[in-house]
Design a protein around this motif. Structure first.
Motif, PDB file in Angstrom:
ATOM      1  N   ALA A  53     -15.110  -8.190  12.291  1.00 26.27           N
ATOM      2  CA  ALA A  53     -14.358  -8.920  10.893  1.00 26.27           C
ATOM      3  C   ALA A  53     -13.556  -8.275  10.197  1.00 26.27           C
ATOM      4  CB  ALA A  53     -15.606  -9.668  10.276  1.00 26.27           C
ATOM      5  N   VAL A  54     -14.184  -6.836  10.252  1.00 25.64           N
ATOM      6  CA  VAL A  54     -13.388  -5.724   9.572  1.00 25.64           C
ATOM      7  C   VAL A  54     -12.092  -5.346  10.395  1.00 25.64           C
ATOM      8  CG1 VAL A  54     -13.534  -3.315   9.047  1.00 25.64           C
ATOM      9  CG2 VAL A  54     -15.522  -4.653   8.533  1.00 25.64           C
ATOM     10  N   LYS A  55     -12.267  -5.370  11.739  1.00 24.65           N
ATOM     11  CA  LYS A  55     -11.037  -4.942  12.469  1.00 24.65           C
ATOM     12  C   LYS A  55     -10.000  -6.115  12.754  1.00 24.65           C
ATOM     13  CE  LYS A  55     -13.197  -1.462  15.698  1.00 24.65           C
ATOM     14  NZ  LYS A  55     -13.195  -1.237  17.314  1.00 24.65           N
ATOM     15  N   PHE A  56     -10.430  -7.179  12.545  1.00 25.07           N
ATOM     16  CA  PHE A  56      -9.669  -8.354  12.641  1.00 25.07           C
ATOM     17  C   PHE A  56      -9.016  -8.284  11.338  1.00 25.07           C
ATOM     18  CE2 PHE A  56      -9.830 -13.136  11.088  1.00 25.07           C
ATOM     19  CZ  PHE A  56      -8.430 -13.171  11.315  1.00 25.07           C
ATOM     20  N   PHE A  57      -9.328  -8.226  10.160  1.00 25.53           N
ATOM     21  CA  PHE A  57      -8.583  -8.047   8.795  1.00 25.53           C
ATOM     22  C   PHE A  57      -7.693  -6.900   8.871  1.00 25.53           C
ATOM     23  CE2 PHE A  57      -7.884  -6.655   4.537  1.00 25.53           C
ATOM     24  CZ  PHE A  57      -7.379  -7.784   3.925  1.00 25.53           C
TER      25      PHE A  57
ATOM     26  N   PHE B 223      -4.759  -7.530  11.662  1.00 31.06           N
ATOM     27  CA  PHE B 223      -3.941  -8.736  11.915  1.00 31.06           C
ATOM     28  C   PHE B 223      -3.740  -9.357  10.705  1.00 31.06           C
ATOM     29  CE2 PHE B 223      -6.237  -8.285  15.879  1.00 31.06           C
ATOM     30  CZ  PHE B 223      -5.221  -8.490  16.841  1.00 31.06           C
ATOM     31  N   ILE B 224      -4.382  -9.073   9.498  1.00 30.39           N
ATOM     32  CA  ILE B 224      -4.011  -9.723   8.338  1.00 30.39           C
ATOM     33  C   ILE B 224      -3.449  -8.557   7.464  1.00 30.39           C
ATOM     34  CG2 ILE B 224      -4.891 -10.858   6.153  1.00 30.39           C
ATOM     35  CD1 ILE B 224      -7.090 -12.144   8.023  1.00 30.39           C
ATOM     36  N   ALA B 225      -4.092  -7.642   7.136  1.00 33.60           N
ATOM     37  CA  ALA B 225      -3.719  -6.705   6.139  1.00 33.60           C
ATOM     38  C   ALA B 225      -2.266  -6.187   6.509  1.00 33.60           C
ATOM     39  CB  ALA B 225      -4.453  -5.335   6.195  1.00 33.60           C
ATOM     40  N   PRO B 226      -1.786  -5.670   7.792  1.00 25.92           N
ATOM     41  CA  PRO B 226      -0.216  -5.202   8.239  1.00 25.92           C
ATOM     42  C   PRO B 226       0.492  -6.132   8.263  1.00 25.92           C
ATOM     43  CG  PRO B 226      -1.778  -5.005  10.109  1.00 25.92           C
ATOM     44  CD  PRO B 226      -2.713  -5.749   8.971  1.00 25.92           C
ATOM     45  N   ASN B 227       0.279  -7.610   8.372  1.00 23.24           N
ATOM     46  CA  ASN B 227       1.172  -8.758   8.537  1.00 23.24           C
ATOM     47  C   ASN B 227       2.177  -8.629   7.511  1.00 23.24           C
ATOM     48  OD1 ASN B 227       2.114 -11.398   8.317  1.00 23.24           O
ATOM     49  ND2 ASN B 227       0.690 -11.766  10.303  1.00 23.24           N
ATOM     50  N   GLU B 228       3.340  -8.260   8.036  1.00 21.78           N
ATOM     51  CA  GLU B 228       4.618  -8.290   7.079  1.00 21.78           C
ATOM     52  C   GLU B 228       5.113  -9.659   6.721  1.00 21.78           C
ATOM     53  OE1 GLU B 228       7.794  -6.157   9.348  1.00 21.78           O
ATOM     54  OE2 GLU B 228       6.692  -4.225   9.468  1.00 21.78           O
ATOM     55  N   LYS B 229       4.975 -10.369   7.520  1.00 25.03           N
ATOM     56  CA  LYS B 229       5.295 -11.917   7.013  1.00 25.03           C
ATOM     57  C   LYS B 229       4.392 -12.425   5.607  1.00 25.03           C
ATOM     58  CE  LYS B 229       7.661 -13.394  11.225  1.00 25.03           C
ATOM     59  NZ  LYS B 229       7.774 -14.533  12.332  1.00 25.03           N
ATOM     60  N   LEU B 230       3.099 -11.872   5.971  1.00 24.26           N
ATOM     61  CA  LEU B 230       2.097 -12.521   5.044  1.00 24.26           C
ATOM     62  C   LEU B 230       2.405 -11.671   3.604  1.00 24.26           C
ATOM     63  CD1 LEU B 230      -0.101 -14.452   4.319  1.00 24.26           C
ATOM     64  CD2 LEU B 230      -1.532 -12.535   5.234  1.00 24.26           C
ATOM     65  N   SER B 231       3.105 -10.580   3.693  1.00 26.53           N
ATOM     66  CA  SER B 231       3.197  -9.513   2.608  1.00 26.53           C
ATOM     67  C   SER B 231       4.562 -10.096   1.872  1.00 26.53           C
ATOM     68  CB  SER B 231       3.438  -8.067   3.173  1.00 26.53           C
ATOM     69  OG  SER B 231       2.223  -7.601   3.644  1.00 26.53           O
ATOM     70  N   ALA B 232       5.437 -10.633   2.526  1.00 26.83           N
ATOM     71  CA  ALA B 232       6.738 -10.886   2.086  1.00 26.83           C
ATOM     72  C   ALA B 232       6.330 -12.390   1.393  1.00 26.83           C
ATOM     73  CB  ALA B 232       7.750 -11.192   3.175  1.00 26.83           C
ATOM     74  N   TYR B 233       5.531 -13.188   1.878  1.00 28.77           N
ATOM     75  CA  TYR B 233       5.093 -14.297   1.189  1.00 28.77           C
ATOM     76  C   TYR B 233       4.319 -14.222  -0.014  1.00 28.77           C
ATOM     77  CZ  TYR B 233       1.794 -18.546   0.492  1.00 28.77           C
ATOM     78  OH  TYR B 233       1.361 -19.606  -0.171  1.00 28.77           O
ATOM     79  N   TYR B 234       3.367 -13.076  -0.247  1.00 28.67           N
ATOM     80  CA  TYR B 234       2.933 -12.620  -1.287  1.00 28.67           C
ATOM     81  C   TYR B 234       3.703 -12.300  -2.375  1.00 28.67           C
ATOM     82  CZ  TYR B 234      -1.847 -12.831   1.047  1.00 28.67           C
ATOM     83  OH  TYR B 234      -3.020 -13.181   1.744  1.00 28.67           O
ATOM     84  N   GLU B 235       4.775 -11.674  -2.190  1.00 28.81           N
ATOM     85  CA  GLU B 235       5.748 -11.102  -2.693  1.00 28.81           C
ATOM     86  C   GLU B 235       6.659 -12.007  -3.506  1.00 28.81           C
ATOM     87  OE1 GLU B 235       9.778  -8.006  -2.874  1.00 28.81           O
ATOM     88  OE2 GLU B 235       8.299  -8.196  -1.114  1.00 28.81           O
TER      89      GLU B 235
ATOM     90  N   ILE C 289       5.612 -11.334  -8.062  1.00 32.77           N
ATOM     91  CA  ILE C 289       6.275 -10.142  -7.688  1.00 32.77           C
ATOM     92  C   ILE C 289       5.275  -9.132  -8.137  1.00 32.77           C
ATOM     93  CG2 ILE C 289       7.260 -10.025 -10.181  1.00 32.77           C
ATOM     94  CD1 ILE C 289       8.867  -8.814  -6.911  1.00 32.77           C
ATOM     95  N   SER C 290       4.235  -8.965  -8.934  1.00 30.13           N
ATOM     96  CA  SER C 290       3.265  -8.043  -9.254  1.00 30.13           C
ATOM     97  C   SER C 290       2.395  -7.687  -8.126  1.00 30.13           C
ATOM     98  CB  SER C 290       2.673  -8.332 -10.451  1.00 30.13           C
ATOM     99  OG  SER C 290       1.626  -9.258 -10.307  1.00 30.13           O
ATOM    100  N   TRP C 291       2.320  -8.734  -7.058  1.00 29.39           N
ATOM    101  CA  TRP C 291       1.377  -8.463  -5.765  1.00 29.39           C
ATOM    102  C   TRP C 291       1.936  -7.198  -4.949  1.00 29.39           C
ATOM    103  CZ3 TRP C 291      -0.173 -14.103  -4.411  1.00 29.39           C
ATOM    104  CH2 TRP C 291      -1.102 -14.558  -5.401  1.00 29.39           C
ATOM    105  N   VAL C 292       3.178  -6.953  -4.914  1.00 32.82           N
ATOM    106  CA  VAL C 292       3.815  -6.075  -4.185  1.00 32.82           C
ATOM    107  C   VAL C 292       2.918  -4.854  -4.100  1.00 32.82           C
ATOM    108  CG1 VAL C 292       5.839  -4.791  -3.383  1.00 32.82           C
ATOM    109  CG2 VAL C 292       6.012  -7.082  -4.302  1.00 32.82           C
ATOM    110  N   ASP C 293       2.799  -4.024  -5.481  1.00 35.97           N
ATOM    111  CA  ASP C 293       1.878  -2.909  -5.747  1.00 35.97           C
ATOM    112  C   ASP C 293       0.486  -3.262  -5.259  1.00 35.97           C
ATOM    113  OD1 ASP C 293       4.096  -1.081  -6.183  1.00 35.97           O
ATOM    114  OD2 ASP C 293       4.506  -2.312  -7.822  1.00 35.97           O
ATOM    115  N   ASP C 294       0.047  -4.241  -5.521  1.00 36.89           N
ATOM    116  CA  ASP C 294      -1.571  -4.663  -5.310  1.00 36.89           C
ATOM    117  C   ASP C 294      -1.923  -4.773  -3.730  1.00 36.89           C
ATOM    118  OD1 ASP C 294      -1.543  -4.744  -8.084  1.00 36.89           O
ATOM    119  OD2 ASP C 294      -1.153  -6.898  -8.132  1.00 36.89           O
ATOM    120  N   ILE C 295      -1.060  -5.093  -3.042  1.00 39.86           N
ATOM    121  CA  ILE C 295      -1.359  -5.307  -1.635  1.00 39.86           C
ATOM    122  C   ILE C 295      -2.242  -4.280  -1.061  1.00 39.86           C
ATOM    123  CG2 ILE C 295      -0.757  -5.977   1.053  1.00 39.86           C
ATOM    124  CD1 ILE C 295       1.568  -7.599  -0.468  1.00 39.86           C
ATOM    125  N   PRO C 296      -1.974  -3.028  -0.888  1.00 42.88           N
ATOM    126  CA  PRO C 296      -2.806  -1.903  -0.403  1.00 42.88           C
ATOM    127  C   PRO C 296      -3.964  -1.683  -1.114  1.00 42.88           C
ATOM    128  CG  PRO C 296      -0.387  -1.133  -0.714  1.00 42.88           C
ATOM    129  CD  PRO C 296      -0.559  -2.300  -1.709  1.00 42.88           C
TER     130      PRO C 296
END
Length: 312
Positions: free
Chosen positions: A147-151, A154-166, A170-177
């Motif tokens: 589960a840790v490796k899956f997240f 596959f989820i944490a580094p997903n660029e499309k997902l990060s763009a969606y969050y942004e 907008i404040s989530w950009v700096d919160d994601i890491p």
């Protein structure tokens, strides 16, 4: 839970915003700060919920395959190891996670289910998934590790997902890491015999109060702190100092003078680390030099007034 460094980052952003918007409505800006921090909890829950939704999609896919007219032996008796992953089941069965998502209308993965589908497809095609599914030994520890490796992969580094969050906030950009690290830590701390219950956003009431107090005391004393900086940078005009550098210096001075329980060295170290992430390459060296002069001046004039652990 949010740590003090990220609280400082949030305050830094709010101080920057109030200065550049020329706003004098400190109550409104403080409310925005608190909302920004609170919304970070939504991002945390959405990240956990993504793991659950991918797992649910796997279950739905397997059940649908069983109902096909021409069903294969493999489809009739599928490998349900991922569907039954014990660590993910704790998230899936968490009442507090479900309630928070419902109460705050976090139905993103129903409305934008393409992200769930894409991540699921990437996962089942991966070597990580194939190796995990082929391992006949099942244990909570192995399920948790997967589960840790899956997240993380596959989820944490997903660029499309990060763009969606942004796009969502907008404040989530700096919160994601920070949130990604928080989720990994949450998964690593799951216990097989304990139900998963969402933790607090803040460590305690002191941290919650600290966010508001640091913002208000910094903004209300900006002119005073400006003079302190000018006295320590005679070869620099204040408008030549980078905006973020000046804000970080003033926030540190605020902690020197207005927060007696925070050690000076802790303050300096925290703002130097923030400068490395958010300002220029040479900023940390410059900020360190200024704060060292300010600290020594305050010591010589008995202005620090540190108490308790603040004296360390």
């Amino acid at each position: 839970m949010i740590n003090r460094r990220h609280i400082r980052v949030k305050v830094m952003q709010s101080v920057y915003a109030i200065i550049h918007s020329n706003s004098d409505n400190i109550v409104k800006e403080e409310k925005f700060l608190r909302q920004s921090i609170d919304k970070m909890y939504d991002l945390y829950v959405l990240s956990l919920d993504m793991i659950v939704r991918v797992n649910q999609l796997a279950e739905v896919t397997q059940n649908a395959a069983k109902k096909k007219y021409l069903v294969t032996k493999e489809e009739l008796n599928p490998n349900a190891k991922f569907v039954n992953n014990k660590a993910i089941q704790l998230l899936k069965q968490s009442v507090s996670l479900q309630n928070y998502a419902e109460e705050n209308n976090l139905n993103n993965w129903y409305l934008d289910n393409k992200f769930v589908s894409n991540i699921y497809q990437e996962l089942i095609e991966s070597d990580l998934y194939k190796k995990y599914m082929a391992d006949e030994e099942t244990s909570f520890k192995k399920d948790q590790k997967f589960a840790v490796k899956f997240f993380a992969e596959f989820i944490a580094p997903n660029e499309k997902l990060s763009a969606y969050y942004e796009g969502e906030n907008i404040s989530w950009v700096d919160d994601i890491p920070f949130v990604n690290t928080w989720v990994v830590r949450t998964l690593q701390e799951l216990k097989s015999k304990n139900d998963f219950v969402l933790g607090r956003l803040y460590k305690n009431s002191d941290d919650e109060a600290y966010a508001s107090e640091l913002f208000k005391k910094t903004v209300l004393n900006l002119p005073q702190f400006e003079k302190e900086v000018a006295d320590k940078t005679p070869n620099w005009e204040t408008d030549r100092i980078a905006d973020l550098d000046m804000i970080l210096i003033k926030m540190a001075i605020c902690e020197f003078l207005k927060f007696p329980s925070i050690p000076v060295k802790a303050t300096i170290n925290e703002y130097l680390e923030i400068a490395k992430d958010y300002s220029t390459e040479k900023s940390s060296t410059f900020i360190n030099g200024v704060l060292d002069k300010v600290w020594k001046d305050f010591q010589a004039t008995n202005r620090l007034n540190k108490i308790g652990r603040g004296t360390l």
